[in-house]
Each structure stands twice: as structure tokens, then as C-alpha cells.
Design an enzyme around this catalytic site. Structure first.
Site, PDB file in Angstrom:
ATOM      1  N   GLY A 239      26.358 -13.840 103.993  1.00 51.76           N
ATOM      2  CA  GLY A 239      26.569 -15.241 103.628  1.00 51.76           C
ATOM      3  C   GLY A 239      27.922 -15.408 102.962  1.00 51.76           C
ATOM      4  N   SER A 240      28.264 -16.651 102.632  1.00 50.27           N
ATOM      5  CA  SER A 240      29.603 -16.918 102.088  1.00 50.27           C
ATOM      6  C   SER A 240      29.773 -16.334 100.683  1.00 50.27           C
ATOM      7  CB  SER A 240      29.880 -18.423 102.091  1.00 50.27           C
ATOM      8  OG  SER A 240      28.880 -19.118 101.375  1.00 50.27           O
ATOM      9  N   THR A 241      28.728 -16.366  99.860  1.00 49.64           N
ATOM     10  CA  THR A 241      28.842 -15.800  98.502  1.00 49.64           C
ATOM     11  C   THR A 241      28.931 -14.281  98.584  1.00 49.64           C
ATOM     12  OG1 THR A 241      27.292 -17.581  97.911  1.00 49.64           O
ATOM     13  CG2 THR A 241      27.945 -16.061  96.156  1.00 49.64           C
TER      14      THR A 241
ATOM     15  N   ASP B 124      23.350  -9.771  96.848  1.00 48.51           N
ATOM     16  CA  ASP B 124      23.209 -10.689  97.983  1.00 48.51           C
ATOM     17  C   ASP B 124      23.157 -12.125  97.469  1.00 48.51           C
ATOM     18  OD1 ASP B 124      22.818 -11.670 100.541  1.00 48.51           O
ATOM     19  OD2 ASP B 124      21.015 -10.493 100.950  1.00 48.51           O
ATOM     20  N   GLY B 125      23.401 -13.057  98.346  1.00 48.54           N
ATOM     21  CA  GLY B 125      23.270 -14.469  98.012  1.00 48.54           C
ATOM     22  C   GLY B 125      21.830 -14.928  98.177  1.00 48.54           C
TER      23      GLY B 125
ATOM     24  N   GLY C 208      19.153 -18.397 105.256  1.00 45.68           N
ATOM     25  CA  GLY C 208      19.984 -19.479 105.791  1.00 45.68           C
ATOM     26  C   GLY C 208      21.010 -18.961 106.779  1.00 45.68           C
ATOM     27  N   GLY C 209      21.395 -17.706 106.602  1.00 44.95           N
ATOM     28  CA  GLY C 209      22.354 -17.076 107.521  1.00 44.95           C
ATOM     29  C   GLY C 209      21.675 -16.209 108.566  1.00 44.95           C
TER      30      GLY C 209
ATOM     31  N   GLU D 112      18.128  -8.130 105.212  1.00 46.69           N
ATOM     32  CA  GLU D 112      18.328  -8.364 103.770  1.00 46.69           C
ATOM     33  C   GLU D 112      17.105  -7.916 102.969  1.00 46.69           C
ATOM     34  OE1 GLU D 112      21.353 -12.200 103.872  1.00 46.69           O
ATOM     35  OE2 GLU D 112      19.208 -12.550 103.925  1.00 46.69           O
TER      36      GLU D 112
ATOM     37  N   LYS E 141      21.846 -23.640  93.478  1.00 44.90           N
ATOM     38  CA  LYS E 141      20.751 -22.909  94.146  1.00 44.90           C
ATOM     39  C   LYS E 141      19.516 -22.761  93.250  1.00 44.90           C
ATOM     40  CE  LYS E 141      23.352 -21.754  97.803  1.00 44.90           C
ATOM     41  NZ  LYS E 141      23.949 -20.455  97.984  1.00 44.90           N
TER      42      LYS E 141
HETATM   43  C1  5RP Z   1      21.711 -15.119 104.750  1.00 48.76           C
HETATM   44  C2  5RP Z   1      21.289 -15.489 103.379  1.00 48.76           C
HETATM   45  C3  5RP Z   1      22.366 -15.959 102.449  1.00 48.76           C
HETATM   46  O1  5RP Z   1      22.434 -15.075 101.385  1.00 48.76           O
HETATM   47  C4  5RP Z   1      22.023 -17.342 101.985  1.00 48.76           C
HETATM   48  O2  5RP Z   1      21.905 -18.179 103.110  1.00 48.76           O
HETATM   49  C5  5RP Z   1      23.104 -17.893 101.038  1.00 48.76           C
HETATM   50  O3  5RP Z   1      24.291 -18.071 101.754  1.00 48.76           O
HETATM   51  P1  5RP Z   1      25.589 -18.653 101.071  1.00 48.76           P
HETATM   52  O4  5RP Z   1      26.045 -17.656 100.065  1.00 48.76           O
HETATM   53  O5  5RP Z   1      26.555 -18.824 102.219  1.00 48.76           O
HETATM   54  O6  5RP Z   1      25.237 -19.981 100.436  1.00 48.76           O
HETATM   55  O7  5RP Z   1      20.156 -15.406 103.000  1.00 48.76           O
HETATM   56  O8  5RP Z   1      20.605 -14.837 105.568  1.00 48.76           O
END
Ligand code: 5RP
Length: 261
Positions: free
Chosen positions: A34-36, A89-90, A104-105, A111, A129
């Protein structure tokens, strides 16, 4: 340059930067998606390059693996690493007990496997979040393609008996085709609005034969690092109850932004 970071990217970046400082020489580290999480991988790449930090990374998706390799982080499979010291992880949502919605990703399966094979899981997130109750973010459920429509119907029937506010579902698409995960599965998103009992829902979903995993992470996360758009970072340790706060000066970190498109 730092000035070009949007407020939300700044929040994600400071959380990622603070969490990357938890990584010590010699550690085996799960690298989220994910982006974070991408910011965190960049911070670790910088430490590998500038400090000579020696780590072994286990990525949770093909895209995280590609980014880590590009940054010079040594990558191995989970089977090679066997067990990890830490996964960072995000998350899409977290509550007060650090239960999460993830996926979401579309990387929730790897994960969850990686986080569950770690001594500690640390979630990095912007403040938006945090929720009182999980469920505003659609809950991803990874299903096998074989009979996926039947599996979706069984999920919808299950939801009738669950404490949730919404019960519609949707197949996640990539353009006009079903999105296919790294493991070759589909994702059905559940639009629940509010999940009264995340633990019960996670257990019930996992009883359905075509369901591989849900994006509910229950009792997996140990610590959250929350970034603010003003550069403030708060860490909360679930087990000790310790809360720390600090401000990260983004202007000192201009090097890491040079390669970002
Ligand atoms: C991917 C995930 C991501 O960690 C989650 O969607 C958060 O993403 P972002 O940091 O882009 O908001 O679970 O499967």
C-alpha cells in the site's frame, strides 16, 4: 521535494518513518503493501544505503517485492525466512483494540500470513484510519474463482444473521474483468457500514469453503503508529498501554523524496 507532499502523504510518511526506526540490524522484516507501506520500504531502503543496515525482507505482494529490490533491500520468501521479527504494514481501518480491516490493495492474504508469522506486527496509518467501530471501509474477502458466485451468495446469506448495518457485496474489478490477486483469487467486497462483532464475523466467514481469508485482522496487530498531517506521530502499544508522541521534521528528509515521481 518535501514541499510537494500532500498533507495525507506527509501523514503517511511520518508514520512510516517513525516505524522504520523500530527495525534493528539483522532483523527479518515483513514488508507490507500500500501507499503507507511503500513509504516505509523507502525509509528502510535509505537506512540500508546510508547506515549499512542489514535486514532481510519478506514482501507481502509482488509490487512491494519489486520496490524493495529496486531499493537494494535483500528479499527472501517467507519459507526461506521461516519466522520474522517484525512486520510493518498499513491498514484501511483500525479500532481501539487494534483490530483491523485490510485488503484495500488486494494483498490481504499474503499480508495476514506474513503478519501472523511475526513476533510483532506494527501498523502504520494516517489518523483518518482510526474508527470507533470497523466497517465503514468495505471488508475485502478473498475467494477462489471456482464457484465464486455461489460463494458470494453463501456470504450474503451469512450476513443476514450477523450484526452488521449493510449487507450488499461487490466483486472487485480491474477495469471490466475480475481483479485477480497475487495468489490467483478474486476479491468480494462487503459493504457493511458497521461491524458489531468483528471476531464472530471473521470466524464465520472462514467457515465458508470458497472463502480463502477475510480482511479482518483480529488479535494480530501489536502496535499502531499514527501520522498526522502536521508531522505529529503517536505510537500506541497494545500490550503495555504505552503511548508516545513526537513531531518529525520532514524538511530534514529531502533525500528520500528525490526519486519519487
Ligand atoms: C493492502 C492493504 C493496505 O495496507 C491498506 O489498503 C492501506 O493502504 P494505504 O496505505 O495505501 O492507505 O491492506 O492490501
Amino acid at each position: 521535494m518535501p514541499a510537494e507532499l500532500s498533507p495525507i502523504d506527509k501523514a503517511k510518511y511520518v508514520a512510516a518513518r517513525r516505524a522504520s526506526a523500530l527495525v534493528e540490524d539483522g532483523m527479518k522484516v515483513g514488508l507490507g503493501t500500500g501507499s503507507t507501506a511503500a513509504w516505509m520500504v523507502r525509509c528502510l531502503g535509505e537506512r540500508v544505503r546510508d547506515e549499512g543496515l542489514r535486514i532481510t525482507g519478506v514482501p507481502t505482494s509482488s509490487r512491494t517485492g519489486a520496490l524493495a529490490r529496486q531499493l537494494g533491500i535483500e528479499i527472501v520468501t517467507l519459507d526461506e525466512a521461516k519466522w520474522l521479527d517484525l512486520t510493518i504494514d498499513g491498514a484501511d481501518e483500525f479500532d481501539a483494540e487494534l483490530n483491523l480491516i485490510k485488503g484495500g490493495g488486494a494483498a490481504l492474504l499474503q499480508e495476514k500470513i506474513v503478519a501472523s508469522a511475526s513476533d510483532r506486527m506494527v501498523v502504520i496509518a494516517d489518523a483518518a484510519k482510526e474508527v470507533a467501530q470497523l466497517g465503514a471501509f468495505p471488508l475485502p474477502v478473498e475467494v477462489v474463482p471456482f464457484g465464486w458466485q455461489t460463494t458470494r451468495t453463501v456470504i450474503e446469506e451469512l450476513l443476514i444473521s450477523m450484526d452488521v448495518l449493510g449487507r450488499t457485496t461487490s466483486l472487485r474489478l480491474n477495469g471490466t474483468q475480475p481483479l485477480v490477486t497475487d495468489e490467483g483469487h478474486y476479491i468480494v467486497d462487503l459493504h457493511l457500514n458497521r461491524i458489531g462483532n468483528p471476531r464472530a464475523l471473521a470466524l464465520a466467514l472462514n467457515q465458508i469453503p470458497g472463502v480463502v481469508e477475510s480482511g479482518l485482522f483480529i488479535d494480530i496487530c501489536d502496535m499502531v503508529v499514527i501520522g498526522g498531517t502536521d508531522g505529529r506521530v503517536e505510537t500506541r502499544d497494545l500490550h503495555t498501554g504505552a503511548i508516545t508522541q513526537e513531531v518529525i521534521d520532514v524538511s530534514e528528509d529531502s533525500n528520500i523524496f528525490k526519486d519519487i515521481d
